[in-house]
Design an enzyme around this catalytic site. Sequence first.
Site, PDB file in Angstrom:
ATOM      1  N   GLU A 288      54.628 -29.167 -33.746  1.00 36.66           N
ATOM      2  CA  GLU A 288      55.150 -30.043 -32.691  1.00 36.66           C
ATOM      3  C   GLU A 288      56.387 -30.796 -33.160  1.00 36.66           C
ATOM      4  O   GLU A 288      57.339 -30.987 -32.403  1.00 36.66           O
ATOM      5  CB  GLU A 288      54.080 -31.040 -32.229  1.00 36.66           C
ATOM      6  CG  GLU A 288      52.856 -30.412 -31.578  1.00 36.66           C
ATOM      7  CD  GLU A 288      53.125 -29.853 -30.188  1.00 36.66           C
ATOM      8  OE1 GLU A 288      54.265 -29.956 -29.713  1.00 36.66           O
ATOM      9  OE2 GLU A 288      52.180 -29.292 -29.595  1.00 36.66           O
ATOM     10  N   ARG A 292      60.220 -30.130 -31.651  1.00 40.09           N
ATOM     11  CA  ARG A 292      60.801 -31.258 -30.905  1.00 40.09           C
ATOM     12  C   ARG A 292      61.840 -32.004 -31.730  1.00 40.09           C
ATOM     13  O   ARG A 292      62.960 -32.234 -31.276  1.00 40.09           O
ATOM     14  CB  ARG A 292      59.697 -32.221 -30.464  1.00 40.09           C
ATOM     15  CG  ARG A 292      58.670 -31.554 -29.560  1.00 40.09           C
ATOM     16  CD  ARG A 292      57.617 -32.530 -29.078  1.00 40.09           C
ATOM     17  NE  ARG A 292      56.421 -31.826 -28.625  1.00 40.09           N
ATOM     18  CZ  ARG A 292      55.678 -32.193 -27.599  1.00 40.09           C
ATOM     19  NH1 ARG A 292      55.976 -33.265 -26.910  1.00 40.09           N
ATOM     20  NH2 ARG A 292      54.601 -31.503 -27.265  1.00 40.09           N
ATOM     21  N   ASP A 421      50.677 -18.319 -27.561  1.00 39.25           N
ATOM     22  CA  ASP A 421      51.840 -18.073 -26.702  1.00 39.25           C
ATOM     23  C   ASP A 421      53.166 -17.867 -27.427  1.00 39.25           C
ATOM     24  O   ASP A 421      53.788 -16.804 -27.346  1.00 39.25           O
ATOM     25  CB  ASP A 421      51.978 -19.198 -25.661  1.00 39.25           C
ATOM     26  CG  ASP A 421      51.874 -20.613 -26.257  1.00 39.25           C
ATOM     27  OD1 ASP A 421      51.697 -20.740 -27.478  1.00 39.25           O
ATOM     28  OD2 ASP A 421      51.980 -21.592 -25.487  1.00 39.25           O
TER      29      ASP A 421
HETATM   30  C1  DMJ Z   1      56.181 -27.590 -25.278  1.00 41.29           C
HETATM   31  O1  DMJ Z   1      56.009 -28.460 -26.317  1.00 41.29           O
HETATM   32  C2  DMJ Z   1      56.608 -26.238 -25.752  1.00 41.29           C
HETATM   33  O2  DMJ Z   1      57.153 -25.525 -24.716  1.00 41.29           O
HETATM   34  C3  DMJ Z   1      55.472 -25.462 -26.354  1.00 41.29           C
HETATM   35  O3  DMJ Z   1      55.854 -24.168 -26.710  1.00 41.29           O
HETATM   36  C4  DMJ Z   1      54.335 -25.387 -25.377  1.00 41.29           C
HETATM   37  N1  DMJ Z   1      53.946 -26.662 -24.897  1.00 41.29           N
HETATM   38  C5  DMJ Z   1      54.954 -27.582 -24.441  1.00 41.29           C
HETATM   39  C6  DMJ Z   1      55.315 -27.477 -22.994  1.00 41.29           C
HETATM   40  O4  DMJ Z   1      54.334 -27.115 -22.162  1.00 41.29           O
END
Ligand code: DMJ
Length: 660
Positions: A288, A292, A421
């Site tokens: 995360e 970010r 994902d």
């Molecule tokens: C974001 O932090 C990123 O897109 C991540 O890959 C998946 N979750 C959130 C948004 O939904």
Amino acid sequence: MYPTPPPAAPHRDFISVTLSLGQSYDGSKSWRRRSCWRKWKQLSRLQRNVILFLLTFLMLCGLLSYISVADQWRAVNGRSAEERKMRPADPPVLPAPQKADANPEDSPGVLPQKPQRHFRRGPPNLQIRAPSKDSKDRRQDDTKQRDEMVGDARQEENTQRTVVSWRGAVIEPQPGTELPSRKAEAPPRPSSQAPRIQSQAAPPNERQRAVIDAFRHAWAGYRKFAWGHDELKPVSRSFSEWFGLGLTLIDALDTMWILGLKKEFEEARKWVSKKLRFQKDVDVNLFESTIRVLGGLLSAYHLSGDELFLRKAEDFGNRLMPAFQTPSKIPYSDVNIGTGAAHPPRWTSDSTVAEVTSIQLEFRELSRLTGRKKFQEAAEEVTRHVHSLSGKKDGLVPMFISTHSGLFTHMGVFTLGARADSYYEYLLKQWIQGGKKETQLLEDYLEAVEGIKKHLLRRSEPRKLTFVGELAHGRFSAKMDHLVCFLPGTLALGAHHGLPADHMELARALMDTCYQMNRQMETGLSPEIVHFNLYPQSDHKDVQVKPADRHNLLRPETVESLFYLHRLTGDPKYQDWGWELLQSFNAYTRVPSGGYSSISNVRDPLNPQPRDKMESFFLGETLKYLYLLFSDDPDLLSLDAYVFNTEAHPLPIWAPPRGA
Ligand code: DMJ
């Protein structure tokens, strides 16, 4: 002789307490003792028992609160001055709203209510010590502390010789972080393929202006009530902390640049320069914070050319490196950026596959910019390892991997949603980032797409919507997370970069489905998870929602894919769909005093139940993708020059094809 007893009073089982500032009181202790004893004897047994019970209870309460206060006092004393500053000592119940035009940095005293912190910490016995550098290296690093950022970091470091672990035990930190290299003080210029988009951008059209308005509204709330904190709580006009790094502000930097919000960008840049410090005793989630913070800083650097962002990125990257010190080189999920202690989550020794395989774009780019190979090497080691692992099913990966053995765990469950994902997304995007030369990445991606088609793709009834379900030990489930809606965009991007045309067909079909996941809800906003109906005879609709899945967190995936589909097909319907979504966000999630809130019920337009949280990705991703979707200019962050990380931060393609 005992005094004559008073006339017998009717026996009642209740306690009466008479407070007498008695004139008869003569100050004699023996009188008081006798009088108390007499009164005590006059009480019924029940009354005496109740009093004894109450006294015991009060003593217990006193003891417990003493222990807790003492613990808190010890913990507070173990924290850094910086962290204490973040928590108002005596916060008001509700913050006094600041004037919208007030400079947040000028009024540090006006702080909203106490933030919630969500630090996840692992058990001490799972924590590892970061490798200690030899003292010569450290001395050399020390001499590099010339700029303001490093000077401040050192000052904080000195104040933090001990920290308190999650169980309150005091542990000695062993910093494993490195200070920014000399190279970072004079980094290479951004690549020539990374144009300064702000000067080239056409004036925003009407829909883009609506996005700018939405951004300004969201930013106003953040600025007033959560400035410098991780997330805005728009309803309570407060904030929450996750890592305590100004997450929303960093996530939003490049969006402000792209939207042309220069004043806001400059103000945020000032905060990064003056207030953003990474030398703090805090656990961050590797994935995360990479997507970010690292991604946000790198992207801000590329767009603005401002080296401050690169210096911060390198400092932060250094602090994440201890996460890779595991027996298998598969990184731990969490790392303390102040102490260098890394560890898995509290409940497992595993890491999430998507998390360890979705940090590579950022680490590779950091190496390219700084000339320090260690970032790229650590991240690519993970890619190589996962590439050679058994336990995949036609390119599909399980969701967990052991940091100890390096093997997949919880085998047999396959999804394109949470925990897997962005593994697929980063296979393709790394291949693009590196100039389409790394064939293993491409092979893994192509194999995975075939695996999706073979095992996870179905069509719903009655409208025959193509969707991606899940597989658990051979059993198909018609469940699809909204997160999976990144996939149409990724497939379209691959097709644009020369992959089979049927990827684009699948992208279009899945895009229709993701749109329907929003459209079929009463608010026009998708729930977090849907289940598709597979039975032709039933009178069910295609899209079903369970009560526990009805929330919407302002996620970006649908608009992200709409952006790619529009950019790569030119079909204006995708812009219209995005416009509908923006209307829905405005109708059901906009909070009048500033900000947007995630909601609990997308099926109830009369009461969508705000959850009082604006995730940083709403500014970092959702609004950015909407703005780009409404642009008709393919050169605005051209997909031949940039690749977006999974948090929508554009990074340059290293060797774009000629003419791009
Ligand atoms: C974001 O932090 C990123 O897109 C991540 O890959 C998946 N979750 C959130 C948004 O939904």
